[in-house]
Design an enzyme around this catalytic site. Structure first.
Site, PDB file in Angstrom:
ATOM      1  CG  ASP A 129      -0.272  -0.263   2.539  1.00 51.56           C
ATOM      2  OD1 ASP A 129       0.898   0.136   2.695  1.00 51.56           O
ATOM      3  OD2 ASP A 129      -0.904  -0.850   3.434  1.00 51.56           O
ATOM      4  CG  HIS A 146       4.617  -9.869  -0.614  1.00 49.44           C
ATOM      5  ND1 HIS A 146       3.917 -10.239   0.505  1.00 49.44           N
ATOM      6  CD2 HIS A 146       5.554 -10.829  -0.792  1.00 49.44           C
ATOM      7  CE1 HIS A 146       4.416 -11.379   0.987  1.00 49.44           C
ATOM      8  NE2 HIS A 146       5.408 -11.754   0.215  1.00 49.44           N
ATOM      9  CB  ILE A 263      -0.423  -2.301  15.592  1.00 43.44           C
ATOM     10  CG1 ILE A 263      -0.161  -3.799  15.436  1.00 43.44           C
ATOM     11  CG2 ILE A 263       0.718  -1.480  15.006  1.00 43.44           C
ATOM     12  CD1 ILE A 263      -0.338  -4.310  14.018  1.00 43.44           C
TER      13      ILE A 263
HETATM   14  P1  NAD Z   1      -1.910 -11.406   7.576  1.00 39.19           P
HETATM   15  O1  NAD Z   1      -3.198 -10.912   6.994  1.00 39.19           O
HETATM   16  O2  NAD Z   1      -1.511 -12.804   7.372  1.00 39.19           O
HETATM   17  O3  NAD Z   1      -1.896 -11.148   9.153  1.00 39.19           O
HETATM   18  C1  NAD Z   1      -2.106  -9.918   9.729  1.00 39.19           C
HETATM   19  C2  NAD Z   1      -1.974 -10.076  11.246  1.00 39.19           C
HETATM   20  O4  NAD Z   1      -2.127  -8.792  11.830  1.00 39.19           O
HETATM   21  C3  NAD Z   1      -3.044 -10.980  11.877  1.00 39.19           C
HETATM   22  O5  NAD Z   1      -2.432 -11.878  12.778  1.00 39.19           O
HETATM   23  C4  NAD Z   1      -3.965 -10.003  12.600  1.00 39.19           C
HETATM   24  O6  NAD Z   1      -4.528 -10.542  13.769  1.00 39.19           O
HETATM   25  C5  NAD Z   1      -3.003  -8.887  12.942  1.00 39.19           C
HETATM   26  N1  NAD Z   1      -3.637  -7.582  13.068  1.00 39.19           N
HETATM   27  C6  NAD Z   1      -4.485  -7.000  12.183  1.00 39.19           C
HETATM   28  N2  NAD Z   1      -4.792  -5.746  12.597  1.00 39.19           N
HETATM   29  C7  NAD Z   1      -4.150  -5.563  13.774  1.00 39.19           C
HETATM   30  C8  NAD Z   1      -4.081  -4.485  14.696  1.00 39.19           C
HETATM   31  N3  NAD Z   1      -4.706  -3.324  14.472  1.00 39.19           N
HETATM   32  N4  NAD Z   1      -3.327  -4.628  15.816  1.00 39.19           N
HETATM   33  C9  NAD Z   1      -2.678  -5.799  16.052  1.00 39.19           C
HETATM   34  N5  NAD Z   1      -2.685  -6.851  15.211  1.00 39.19           N
HETATM   35  C10 NAD Z   1      -3.413  -6.728  14.088  1.00 39.19           C
HETATM   36  O7  NAD Z   1      -0.797 -10.435   7.098  1.00 39.19           O
HETATM   37  P2  NAD Z   1       0.586 -10.773   6.510  1.00 39.19           P
HETATM   38  O8  NAD Z   1       1.319 -11.740   7.385  1.00 39.19           O
HETATM   39  O9  NAD Z   1       1.210  -9.482   6.220  1.00 39.19           O
HETATM   40  O10 NAD Z   1       0.293 -11.574   5.139  1.00 39.19           O
HETATM   41  C11 NAD Z   1      -0.698 -11.226   4.214  1.00 39.19           C
HETATM   42  C12 NAD Z   1      -0.140 -10.898   2.834  1.00 39.19           C
HETATM   43  O11 NAD Z   1      -1.141 -10.213   2.116  1.00 39.19           O
HETATM   44  C13 NAD Z   1       1.004  -9.949   2.914  1.00 39.19           C
HETATM   45  O12 NAD Z   1       2.123 -10.639   2.547  1.00 39.19           O
HETATM   46  C14 NAD Z   1       0.696  -8.811   1.933  1.00 39.19           C
HETATM   47  O13 NAD Z   1       1.430  -8.970   0.752  1.00 39.19           O
HETATM   48  C15 NAD Z   1      -0.720  -8.970   1.573  1.00 39.19           C
HETATM   49  N6  NAD Z   1      -1.601  -7.882   2.082  1.00 39.19           N
HETATM   50  C16 NAD Z   1      -1.202  -6.584   2.086  1.00 39.19           C
HETATM   51  C17 NAD Z   1      -2.045  -5.593   2.568  1.00 39.19           C
HETATM   52  C18 NAD Z   1      -1.577  -4.162   2.575  1.00 39.19           C
HETATM   53  O14 NAD Z   1      -0.759  -3.786   1.753  1.00 39.19           O
HETATM   54  N7  NAD Z   1      -2.047  -3.333   3.505  1.00 39.19           N
HETATM   55  C19 NAD Z   1      -3.304  -5.918   3.040  1.00 39.19           C
HETATM   56  C20 NAD Z   1      -3.706  -7.281   2.999  1.00 39.19           C
HETATM   57  C21 NAD Z   1      -2.837  -8.248   2.533  1.00 39.19           C
END
Ligand code: NAD
Length: 272
Positions: A129, A146, A263
């Site tokens: 993002d 990514h 977070i």
């Molecule tokens: P994930 O979706 O596997 O895990 C996210 C983790 O963050 C979860 O364990 C969740 O419980 C925790 N979480 C979410 N909001 C939170 C908060 N406010 N406070 C504390 N914890 C919180 O994410 P990942 O491991 O990064 O893997 C997903 C893949 O999907 C990434 O590799 C990425 O490429 C992609 N992705 C990117 C975005 C983005 O760019 N914002 C969004 C979705 C997915």
């Protein structure tokens, strides 16, 4: 908080059971001291750092794939290349992507501040993002393992271009816009399932992990390799490992500290 037995590891505490870390508590103060002393912090961020900005994660309780497991299958590169309907649906989804209106939140801002203080050695993100750059982290310091949704790439000739101009073409009626140079299939410049990672980018991430004196893993389930491998690599190289995430991760036992909770509260509390 869990200890790994290495020097400086904190005693186990309430967070071992997944109890939320409380700002002002002894364990938070201890982590705050580590971060204040660290000179080569490497942050590893996942989708969880951007949920407060309105971009849903994939595997969290409200995650895109948790709610709709079929969405994971649709994001494979094989389906995207083979099926025009998958591409048309993907372009429509891109038009509505929450990244276009999202703004950095308190978590992103804390990491930008660490860089301004000269203590952020690197920021490896799984996110696509660009909110870290928008918060003020310099693009040279951000390693996007990514890719980014703000660019398109041609699958055939590798041409890159701003996403916005491709989206304008979709708004103007092209359902599956092709590369203006060679006519090849366009996609966002992100790594889809089934698509190879960029070896130089992964190497850079691993090198950073090996150079850190403190690895701060934030908002990731730490399930996606090879990037998740940064955590044990940093620990082996002697770095303190701090994990901030709402849910358990496979590396909680190895970490010096695990802070479970929001977070947006915890990161400002430990980096203030
Ligand atoms: P994930 O979706 O596997 O895990 C996210 C983790 O963050 C979860 O364990 C969740 O419980 C925790 N979480 C979410 N909001 C939170 C908060 N406010 N406070 C504390 N914890 C919180 O994410 P990942 O491991 O990064 O893997 C997903 C893949 O999907 C990434 O590799 C990425 O490429 C992609 N992705 C990117 C975005 C983005 O760019 N914002 C969004 C979705 C997915």
């Amino acid at each position: 908080m869990t200890g790994n037995g290495r020097a400086g590891a904190a005693a186990p505490s309430a967070t071992d059971d997944g109890v939320q870390a409380v700002p002002g508590s002894a364990q938070l103060e201890r982590v705050r001291g580590w971060i204040a002393d660290a000179q080569r912090i490497v942050a590893l961020t996942g989708a969880g750092i951007s949920t407060d900005s309105g971009i849903p994660d994939f595997r969290g309780p409200q995650g895109v794939w948790t709610r709709n497991p079929a969405a994971e299958k649709q994001s494979t590169i094989q389906n995207y290349l083979a099926d025009p309907d998958v591409r048309k649906a993907a372009w429509q989804a891109r038009l509505r992507h929450p990244a276009w209106t999202a703004r950095p939140n308190a978590g992103h801002e804390v990491l930008a501040e660490l860089e301004r203080q000269g203590r952020l050695h690197g920021l490896v993100t799984q996110n696509i993002d660009e909110l870290h750059q928008r918060a003020g982290n310099s693009p040279e310091r951000v390693v996007e393992v990514h890719g980014t949704v703000r660019r398109v790439m041609c699958w055939q000739c590798g041409e890159r271009a701003p996403m916005e101009s491709a989206l304008d073409r979709v708004r103007n009626g092209e359902e599956d816009p092709r590369c203006l140079r060679c006519g090849g299939i366009l996609k966002s410049d992100t790594i889809s399932f089934g698509q190879a990672l960029v070896p130089e980018v992964i190497e850079r991430a691993m090198t950073l992990a090996g150079e850190a004196d403190l690895l701060l893993a934030v908002g990731s389930t730490l399930q996606v390799y090879p990037v998740a491998g940064m955590v044990p690599l940093a620990a082996r190289a002697g770095a303190r490992v701090v994990i901030v995430n709402a849910e358990p991760t496979p590396f909680d036992e190895l970490a010096d500290a695990v802070l479970r909770g929001p977070i947006g509260v915890l990161l400002p509390a430990i980096c203030a």
